[in-house]
Enzyme design. Structure first.
Site, mmCIF file in Angstrom:
data_model
loop_
_atom_site.group_PDB
_atom_site.id
_atom_site.type_symbol
_atom_site.label_atom_id
_atom_site.label_comp_id
_atom_site.label_asym_id
_atom_site.label_seq_id
_atom_site.Cartn_x
_atom_site.Cartn_y
_atom_site.Cartn_z
ATOM 1 N N GLU A 47 0.842 -1.194 0.000
ATOM 2 C CA GLU A 47 0.000 0.000 0.000
ATOM 3 C C GLU A 47 0.884 1.253 0.000
ATOM 4 O OE1 GLU A 47 -2.811 2.520 3.092
ATOM 5 O OE2 GLU A 47 -2.665 0.352 3.374
ATOM 6 N N ARG A 51 0.308 10.430 0.524
ATOM 7 C CA ARG A 51 0.693 11.451 1.489
ATOM 8 C C ARG A 51 1.869 12.292 1.009
ATOM 9 N NH1 ARG A 51 0.280 8.090 7.233
ATOM 10 N NH2 ARG A 51 -1.598 6.899 6.682
ATOM 11 N N THR A 75 -4.664 6.121 1.744
ATOM 12 C CA THR A 75 -5.099 7.485 2.045
ATOM 13 C C THR A 75 -5.992 8.042 0.934
ATOM 14 O OG1 THR A 75 -2.887 7.735 3.036
ATOM 15 C CG2 THR A 75 -4.334 9.628 3.140
ATOM 16 N N LYS A 135 -10.647 -2.130 6.597
ATOM 17 C CA LYS A 135 -9.507 -1.734 7.408
ATOM 18 C C LYS A 135 -10.023 -1.273 8.778
ATOM 19 C CE LYS A 135 -6.009 1.982 7.194
ATOM 20 N NZ LYS A 135 -5.447 3.011 6.281
#
Length: 213
Positions: A47, A51, A75, A135
């Site tokens: 993943e 960011r 994100t 998640k």
């Protein structure tokens, strides 16, 4: 692609290894050797979080050049993020939470989504939308393995990938639970090893993670 088919893809991805490396990458040039080290160590689902400005270029490079890698995007907050990640070659998406807009966008996207949850109400909402894998974030601050363990009885349909504050030492607390498929961990790609190009060190961290079960 239906929500059921996308959830099947997510399930297959989460079962590849006990840990999904969660990567914050500052330099896209590090993406390929980093991903090769992770794959060699036994953690092929990766993943890359949105960011940093380098994230999409890193995803594209891994998708094109690293055999065996299943690169995803983290994100994810919007439909725009989903479109950009899909175009870059991501094969799954991860969000820190849920919103009606993001879920609607995921319904229209070919990119399978692993949405973030922190409460039983969010889990119930996602069950209604057809999700069976989510998640749990931020795992340790939100209640840790004891909270997820408590959900196993009333919410047995949902399987989790806890992420946030988990370490090699604490990962087994989560992985021992019946409703946990894998965990997400940032400890496999520490910033100092990425900066120095310590790919052997990252491969070793991946091997330790892959051996957790």
């Amino acid at each position: 692609m239906s929500i059921e088919q996308k959830q099947q893809q997510i399930a297959a991805t989460l079962r590849l290894a006990p840990v999904v490396p969660v990567v914050i990458i500052e330099d896209a040039r590090a993406a390929v050797p980093m991903a090769r080290a992770l794959v060699a160590g036994g953690t092929p689902a990766i993943e890359v979080t949105l960011r940093t400005p380098a994230a999409l270029d890193a995803i594209k490079a891994i998708a094109e050049d690293v055999e065996g890698a299943v690169v995803g995007v983290g994100t994810v907050l919007s439909a725009k993020d989903l479109r950009a990640a899909f175009k870059a070659g991501a094969r799954f998406a991860v969000s820190p939470g849920v919103s009606p807009g993001l879920l609607d966008a995921a319904d229209d996207s070919e990119l399978p989504l692993l949405p973030g949850t922190a409460t039983a109400s969010e889990v119930m909402t996602l069950l209604e939308r057809g999700y069976r894998h989510v998640k749990f974030f931020p795992a340790v601050p939100a209640g840790g393995h004891k909270l997820i363990g408590a959900w196993a009885s009333p919410l047995p349909q949902m399987k989790f990938c806890p992420t946030g504050g988990i370490t090699l030492a604490s990962a087994t607390d989560f992985l021992s639970l019946p409703n946990v498929v894998c965990v997400g961990g940032s400890w496999l790609t520490p910033a100092d090893k990425l900066r120095s190009g310590d790919w052997a060190g990252i491969e070793q961290l991946a091997r330790e993670a892959a051996a957790l079960r």
